[in-house]
Write a protein that holds these residues in place. Structure first.
Motif, PDB file in Angstrom:
ATOM      1  N   GLN A 284      58.892  65.664 -47.092  1.00 15.40           N
ATOM      2  CA  GLN A 284      58.013  64.771 -47.860  1.00 15.40           C
ATOM      3  C   GLN A 284      56.788  65.530 -48.382  1.00 15.40           C
ATOM      4  O   GLN A 284      56.482  65.496 -49.579  1.00 15.40           O
ATOM      5  N   ARG A 287      57.792  68.160 -51.022  1.00  9.88           N
ATOM      6  CA  ARG A 287      58.046  67.635 -52.387  1.00  9.88           C
ATOM      7  C   ARG A 287      56.768  67.091 -53.022  1.00  9.88           C
ATOM      8  O   ARG A 287      56.549  67.243 -54.223  1.00  9.88           O
ATOM      9  N   GLN A 288      55.904  66.481 -52.176  1.00 10.08           N
ATOM     10  CA  GLN A 288      54.605  66.013 -52.722  1.00 10.08           C
ATOM     11  C   GLN A 288      53.808  67.198 -53.267  1.00 10.08           C
ATOM     12  O   GLN A 288      53.164  67.107 -54.304  1.00 10.08           O
TER      13      GLN A 288
END
Ligand SMILES: NC(=O)c1ccc[n+]([C@@H]2O[C@H](COP(=O)([O-])OP(=O)(O)OC[C@H]3O[C@@H](n4cnc5c(N)ncnc54)[C@H](OP(=O)(O)O)[C@@H]3O)[C@@H](O)[C@H]2O)c1
Length: 337
Positions: A284, A287-288
């Protein structure tokens, strides 16, 4: 788009001799030699990071078992996927986790990796993603740590150590674009022009000339924030010269692993030593952070820092980065597509 995998592919394989010597050279490997993983990538670009030099250095400490295909960065096109998140034809970047240290990496025509390490590229090309690579990604994590910790351009000036290197040069670019007054600290006098083009307001030499120099518990309070990829005495000096409530984002060890510091900067100035890890963070945040590298933290001067090489120039490039002589980011062209 269907892609027929070849029976064999070219990969740089690093091997360890009985005496501990490490050699590496391109070889033809069977496609069955690819490790398990959900996503198979036709590699277009990899890059050269300090860690890649450690992977081919005896007792470098990053590879447990040889043979290995080094290359901690992979940018290319998905050709097979058992993950619903990726489809053939997707252009992706993959790094972190086991890639290039515990599992075959990017110095190869094909790579197979765990899906958690993969991010789809929206607007960045595979060439740009490789140029950012682990070093630029770490720069983005470092700059985000300062911003998220409340350090703003109004807080005061910031310093970047190892400024001509991969983490350093992208950090200078990102911090200057965010409006900070950036001091770039570099041991390379010939990097001054580049660092100024990236946005550094001031360019100074290495903060610690001699790694054995004694660092005072507290020095003149100067920096609202710092991005340090050098470690050692340099990190100790940065800690002792941060302003009250300042933050240093620390990611590296080119200047040593021991930090000769005291509790004084912490208990008298409330400073924060923020560790930065790009390897084990989850999908997470990975990808952020790539989403930010495509938007508010997109490096404005990426072209300025890129040197592009072929696999034949890898030995020279790895030798250079291992001895602190590389400026900017070196990308490795694997396939012309
Ligand atoms: N925590 C993580 O997840 C993470 C991710 C990426 C990288 N890293 C680490 O961050 C560091 C930088 O990586 P990189 O790929 O950006 O390497 P790099 O391109 O070689 O940059 C490192 C820079 O450090 C400076 N330097 C080299 N030797 C030094 C010494 N003996 N004393 C003081 N400064 C020295 C040099 O900059 P100047 O000549 O400009 O001073 C050099 O260009 C490495 O230790 C790497 O392992 C960590």
């Amino acid at each position: 788009m269907s892609h027929q995998l070849p029976t064999h592919f070219t990969a740089v394989v690093a091997e360890e001799s009985d005496s501990g010597e490490i050699t590496y050279a391109p070889q033809k490997l069977s496609i069955d030699a690819l490790p398990p993983g959900e996503v198979t990538i036709a590699v277009q670009y990899s890059s050269v990071n300090f860690k890649d030099a450690l992977a081919v250095t005896p007792k470098g400490g990053v590879v447990r078992n040889y043979p290995i295909v080094p290359g901690i960065d992979i940018a290319g096109e998905v050709v097979e996927s058992t993950s619903p998140d990726f489809a053939p034809g997707d252009l992706v970047v993959a790094h972190g986790g086991p890639i290039g240290t515990a599992q075959y990496g990017g110095y190869a025509e094909y790579a197979r990796v765990p899906s958690d390490q993969v991010t789809v590229l929206r607007t960045l090309s595979t060439r740009e993603a490789a140029a950012i690579g682990t070093a630029g990604f770490t720069a983005a994590l470092s700059v985000a740590a300062l911003l998220d910790g409340g350090v703003t351009p109004e807080s005061g000036p910031v310093v970047v150590t190892g400024a001509s290197g991969g983490v350093g040069s992208v950090s200078v670019d990102l911090l200057a674009a965010a409006g900070f007054e950036v001091t770039a600290s570099s041991g390379k006098s010939d990097a001054e022009d580049l660092l100024r083009r990236l946005g550094a307001a001031h360019v100074v030499g290495r903060l610690v000339a001699d790694p054995k120099e004694k660092i005072r518990p507290l020095g003149t309070s100067q920096w609202a924030g710092a991005v340090d990829s050098v470690g050692g005495a340099t990190l100790a000096l940065v800690l002792s010269t941060l302003q009250h409530s300042g933050i240093v984002a620390a990611s590296g060890l080119t200047g040593g692993i021991a930090i000769p510091t005291t509790v004084m900067p912490f208990i008298l100035r409330g400073v924060t030593l923020r560790g930065i890890d790009s390897v084990l963070i989850g999908p997470q945040l990975r990808r952020q952070t790539w989403a930010r590298l495509e938007s508010d933290l997109r490096p404005a001067h990426l072209d300025e820092v890129i040197t592009e090489i072929g696999l034949d120039e890898l030995p020279t490039a790895l030798d250079s980065i291992g001895s602190g002589r590389t400026t900017g980011r070196t990308i490795v062209r694997i396939a012309d597509r």
